[in-house]
Design a protein around this motif. Structure first.
Motif, mmCIF file in Angstrom:
data_model
loop_
_atom_site.group_PDB
_atom_site.id
_atom_site.type_symbol
_atom_site.label_atom_id
_atom_site.label_comp_id
_atom_site.label_asym_id
_atom_site.label_seq_id
_atom_site.Cartn_x
_atom_site.Cartn_y
_atom_site.Cartn_z
ATOM 1 N N VAL A 224 42.351 32.777 41.040
ATOM 2 C CA VAL A 224 42.533 33.695 42.178
ATOM 3 C C VAL A 224 42.806 35.102 41.659
ATOM 4 N N ALA A 225 43.602 35.185 40.576
ATOM 5 C CA ALA A 225 43.913 36.505 40.022
ATOM 6 C C ALA A 225 42.639 37.195 39.550
ATOM 7 N N ILE A 226 41.756 36.422 38.919
ATOM 8 C CA ILE A 226 40.499 37.006 38.433
ATOM 9 C C ILE A 226 39.677 37.501 39.618
ATOM 10 N N VAL A 227 39.613 36.689 40.635
ATOM 11 C CA VAL A 227 38.811 37.033 41.801
ATOM 12 C C VAL A 227 39.410 38.230 42.538
ATOM 13 N N ARG A 228 40.742 38.328 42.510
ATOM 14 C CA ARG A 228 41.408 39.475 43.121
ATOM 15 C C ARG A 228 40.974 40.762 42.430
ATOM 16 N N ALA A 229 40.902 40.707 41.100
ATOM 17 C CA ALA A 229 40.450 41.895 40.380
ATOM 18 C C ALA A 229 38.990 42.192 40.685
ATOM 19 N N LEU A 230 38.178 41.142 40.826
ATOM 20 C CA LEU A 230 36.752 41.340 41.090
ATOM 21 C C LEU A 230 36.501 41.969 42.442
ATOM 22 N N ALA A 231 37.427 41.728 43.391
ATOM 23 C CA ALA A 231 37.225 42.239 44.755
ATOM 24 C C ALA A 231 37.098 43.748 44.789
ATOM 25 N N MET A 232 37.659 44.426 43.801
ATOM 26 C CA MET A 232 37.558 45.882 43.766
ATOM 27 C C MET A 232 36.260 46.339 43.104
ATOM 28 N N GLU A 233 35.404 45.387 42.734
ATOM 29 C CA GLU A 233 34.114 45.703 42.108
ATOM 30 C C GLU A 233 34.288 46.628 40.911
ATOM 31 N N PRO A 234 35.069 46.170 39.937
ATOM 32 C CA PRO A 234 35.310 47.032 38.781
ATOM 33 C C PRO A 234 34.094 47.089 37.870
ATOM 34 N N ASP A 235 34.072 48.126 37.019
ATOM 35 C CA ASP A 235 33.006 48.236 36.046
ATOM 36 C C ASP A 235 33.376 47.549 34.738
ATOM 37 N N VAL A 236 34.671 47.343 34.521
ATOM 38 C CA VAL A 236 35.089 46.656 33.305
ATOM 39 C C VAL A 236 36.285 45.782 33.642
ATOM 40 N N MET A 237 36.349 44.596 33.031
ATOM 41 C CA MET A 237 37.479 43.698 33.267
ATOM 42 C C MET A 237 38.282 43.571 31.984
ATOM 43 N N LEU A 238 39.593 43.660 32.108
ATOM 44 C CA LEU A 238 40.477 43.522 30.965
ATOM 45 C C LEU A 238 41.278 42.219 31.118
ATOM 46 N N PHE A 239 41.198 41.346 30.135
ATOM 47 C CA PHE A 239 41.900 40.060 30.201
ATOM 48 C C PHE A 239 42.981 40.024 29.129
ATOM 49 N N ASP A 240 44.243 39.902 29.552
ATOM 50 C CA ASP A 240 45.346 39.863 28.597
ATOM 51 C C ASP A 240 45.815 38.422 28.425
ATOM 52 N N GLU A 241 45.266 37.744 27.406
ATOM 53 C CA GLU A 241 45.603 36.346 27.117
ATOM 54 C C GLU A 241 45.579 35.504 28.395
ATOM 55 N N PRO A 242 44.443 35.410 29.043
ATOM 56 C CA PRO A 242 44.374 34.796 30.370
ATOM 57 C C PRO A 242 44.725 33.321 30.397
#
Lengths: 320, 225, 311
Positions: A224-242
């Protein structure tokens, strides 16, 4: 797309990052590995300014996110009073500049002490290139080790909160500028909800739309957290030890999702201990040690033919 | 046995002074103090987080002084010194000055309750909100404060019970609450122990009932979350 | 959330109802036959006219000291504060052509109130002491019945009447209220003797309890207070039979005014002189003794309507 220039980060007397430079191209997947304390999380968090670099600059899609760092602009150094004094005392241009950089002579980058010309140049750089930090962050999504879902909001609300708030604010700003808006606030809400449901369906959690995060498992929360970030349609995703905080049986479902995103072309920077996964998805691997990039290259180069002794040591302990 | 007979006689004759006036004024003062304290305490908490250095400093000083001096002293200052600054107060009954002092006192403690309530919210919540591009203010209003309230309300309830006991100091100015009732009846009957016993039992009953109600609220809130 | 706020509203309204009742209540608990306790007092009180044109006289007093100032809970508002000093306050307001505002507060607070100018005058059973005369304007003496004139020592019933000379008290513990006339008298009388006079109490009530608990053997009190105490003590306390020799200078009460307020002081003294001349004090004091339950109307020469019977 994302340019990291000579980042230093000090926490008081603790020097965590000691001059890190790299850049991320569109569509690239960078994986950062290293021991704890090597600065990998700090580096990631400097990218979206959760940590403010002590020195250095972060450029996102050609826009400057941090304040301008005079040490990275020679013309600014030349405009400073300290430089003038050094040159007058007989140093050459080259020597003066190096002395200033090595000894951090521009008193904490304080514009006032270095003269009006200096201050004016700094301001010019920022005016021409700077971007509001919130706007910059809206193009970057971050996923945390501890998920950080909003406990007082349902799953659906978690995903739609930022799009709705920011969407409505954009409408307000457009009105202020005198433009006629192309949608109503209700449209913003409707679209956000539709998109959120699509995303939830994609990860198979559409039934959980109206529950609170406390009822979800770790793997569900992270997805859900990943999808929450995707909802903003980012150009880059940063994953901190997911996956570091997940029970082993849930690691897979999260990695699957990340793998899907990467396949779809999402530019990503991933800090992780999952070496198998790193080998699989990375375009470039960065090994950090003691605040600097010790080894960098393709997965094959770094994992199979490491040059740096520290890197070799790390890999021998981690891969078995 | 004479002790108990005296107590019975006193209650029979003066029950209204204790139960109606005494408890009534005690509750009234407590509600005023904590309601006012909650409001001004929030303002104080905001001031302490403000970027304006002078506002921050003033708020911090006020909180330190109020928390570091006895309430009785503050009441004396309120009754004798405030009317010099606010002339209207001299023509009003002392209960006004007393209420003002109790409100100020409560605000200082409430601002600390609010501060720790906010700080108890996991820092990751703010980080996630900012990472999405939300402003600090939006994050505070939508995410942090609603969660902080869950921490703050129980502490606020406890503050209320503390204040109920603190109102006893207002008896210095014969404001009418439970301790004043004690003074009135004792002043006439000279039966100190009996009057103290009555008032002691009433304070205990009051705080006990209030803590039970408080616990019931807390349970409700936890279930709701 | 709705249920919670409903309960909150209920609680708030209960609290509000109680406090409303408190503000408006008059505890009408006077039993039959007790209604006339206040008769003589009310008679005197109604005789004063305090609708003055000269402003308001603010008077600080500590109503926990029957019969000088105390609360009659059967009355409400300011009228509930009664006692000798209240009559005196009304009288002064009348003589000064002022309105009267009573400000009840603890004994210490009374002095602070006068010192800061928060009230005009404090009338609360104050005796003359050297320290007070240095820090305040003290009015002329007013005579509060035998309250201050006679100073006695009380004890548990078993010791009644057995101790009549200072020497009788050797080896005993005598208590008294701190910073009071009794303290001065005890120190003067027993200071050089082998008597334990270290037992200071912050208020009379606590001292009485100490006597009952045998923590002290004897308690020095003003005679009038002693009568009140004995009346409430169900025959467990009595006078020892010893009375202090009281210097004229200590015998009476004074009013406290702010240092430097000589204008008001003169007016107050003029009024007090008039009261002394016309002997108002004894009638007032008797009425208050009845009110405080120490005597009956009959004993002190009042009829049932509170009129003083003059022979």
């Amino acid at each position: 797309m994302l340019d990291i220039k000579n980042i230093y980060k000090n926490f008081g007397d603790l020097h965590v990052l000691k001059g890190v430079s790299t850049h991320v191209e569109k569509g690239e997947v960078i994986v950062i590995i290293g021991v704890s304390g090597s600065g990998k999380s700090t580096l990631l968090r400097c990218m979206n300014l959760l940590e403010e670099p002590t020195f250095g600059e972060v450029w996102m899609e050609g826009k400057l996110m941090t304040p301008p760092d005079p040490y990275l602009h020679f013309d600014v150094i030349r405009a400073s009073k300290t430089y003038q004094k050094l040159v007058e005392s007989g140093l050459s241009d080259d020597e003066a500049i190096h002395k200033i950089k090595d000894e951090d002579l521009l008193k904490e980058k304080h514009p006032k002490t270095e003269g009006p010309a200096y201050a004016a140049l700094l301001k010019k750089i920022y005016d021409e290139n700077g971007i509001d930090i919130n706007l910059g962050r809206q193009k970057m999504g971050m996923v945390f080790q501890n998920f950080n879902l909003f406990n007082n909001k349902t799953v659906l609300e978690n995903i739609t909160l930022a799009p709705i708030k920011i969407g409505k604010q954009r409408l307000k700003d457009a009105k202020k500028r005198g433009e006629t808006p192309d949608k109503t606030p209700d449209d913003v809400v409707r679209e956000a909800n539709e998109k959120a449901m699509k995303l939830l369906t994609r990860i198979g959690l559409q039934d959980k739309a109206n529950v609170y995060p406390s009822t979800l498992s770790g793997g569900q929360k992270q997805r859900v957290a990943i999808v929450r970030a995707l909802a903003m349609e980012p150009d880059v995703m940063l994953f901190d030890e997911p996956t570091s905080a997940l029970d082993p049986e849930m690691v897979g479902e999260v990695l699957d999702l990340i793998r899907d995103l990467v396949k779809d072309g999402m530019t990503s920077v991933i800090v992780t201990h999952e070496m198998g996964f790193a080998k699989e998805v990375a375009d470039r691997v960065i090994f950090m040690h003691d605040g600097v990039i010790a080894e960098e290259g393709t997965p094959d180069e770094v994992f199979n033919h490491p040059k740096n002794p520290r890197c070799k040591e790390f890999l021998s302990k981690v891969l078995y | 046995m004479t002790f108990l007979t005296n107590v019975a006689n006193i209650l029979a004759k003066y029950w209204q002074v204790f139960l109606i006036q005494g408890i009534g004024y005690t509750l009234l003062l407590s509600v005023i103090a904590v309601a006012g304290g909650a409001f001004f305490g929030s303002l104080l908490a905001l001031a302490k987080r403000s970027k304006l250095k002078i506002l921050k400093a003033l708020a911090a000083i006020l909180v330190e002084i109020v928390r570091g001096t006895p309430v009785l002293l503050q009441l004396y200052i309120g009754v004798f010194v405030f009317p010099m600054i606010i002339p209207k107060l001299s023509s009003l009954p002392y209960i006004y000055s007393v209420s003002i002092v109790l409100i100020i006192n409560s605000s200082a403690y409430v601002s600390e309750i609010i501060r720790s309530g906010i700080e108890a919210v996991d820092v990751g919540q703010m980080e996630a909100a900012r990472s999405l591009g939300l402003t600090h203010t939006t994050a505070m209003l939508s995410i942090i404060l609603p969660q902080a309230v869950k921490n703050i309300l129980p502490a606020l309830g406890n503050e209320f019970i503390m204040v109920v006991k603190e109102t006893s100091l207002a008896s210095t100015f014969f404001v009418g609450e439970l301790m004043t009732a004690y003074l009135k009846v004792k002043g006439y009957t000279y039966l100190t122990m009996e009057c103290l016993a009555i008032v002691g039992v009433l304070y205990f009953a009051l705080t006990y009932i209030l803590s039970k109600i408080l616990k019931a609220f807390e349970r409700r809130m936890k279930a709701h979350a | 959330m709705k249920k919670m706020s409903k309960i909150l509203c209920m609680l708030l309204s209960v609290a509000m109802l109680l406090s409303l009742a408190a503000c408006g209540s008059s505890a009408n608990t006077a039993a039959k036959g007790e209604a006339n306790l206040a008769a003589a007092y009310d008679k005197y009180l109604s005789g004063f006219s305090t609708n003055g044109t000269n402003g308001t006289l603010t008077v600080a007093l500590s109503p926990d000291f029957a019969p000088m100032e105390f609360y009659d809970v059967a009355k409400s508002g300011d009228a509930a504060i009664v006692g000798f000093d209240v009559l005196l306050a009304n009288y002064l307001a009348q003589e000064l052509d002022m309105n009267l505002a009573l400000k009840p507060m603890s004994f210490d607070a009374c002095q602070a109130a006068v010192q800061t100018g928060n009230v005009d005058i404090a009338i609360s059973g104050f005796s003359w002491t050297y320290e007070r005369s240095q820090n305040y304007e003290l009015s002329d003496w007013y005579v509060a019945g035998d309250n201050e004139t006679e100073q006695s020592i009380i004890c548990l019933k078993e010791n009644e009447g057995k101790f009549t000379k200072p020497e009788d008290f050797v080896g005993a513990k005598i208590g008294y209220q701190g910073a009071s006339l009794q303290q001065v008298l005890v120190e003067e009388t027993f200071g050089e003797m082998d008597v334990d006079i270290s037992n200071v109490f912050s208020d009379l009530g606590t001292a009485v309890e100490a006597l009952k608990a045998k923590q002290i053997d004897f308690l020095a009190v003003a005679h009038g207070n002693g009568e009140s105490i004995i009346a409430s003590a169900n025959d467990s306390i009595a006078f020892t039979g010893f009375d202090f020799e009281v210097d004229e200078i200590y015998k009476n009460n004074v009013c406290l005014l702010q240092k430097g307020n000589t204008e008001l002081l003169e007016k107050v003294n003029a009024a007090l002189a008039k009261a002394l001349e016309n002997d108002y004090y004894s009638g007032w004091y008797d009425a208050c003794k009845v009110y405080a339950g120490v005597s009956t109307l009959d004993e002190l020469g009042f009829d049932d309507e509170g009129n003083k019977i003059t022979e």
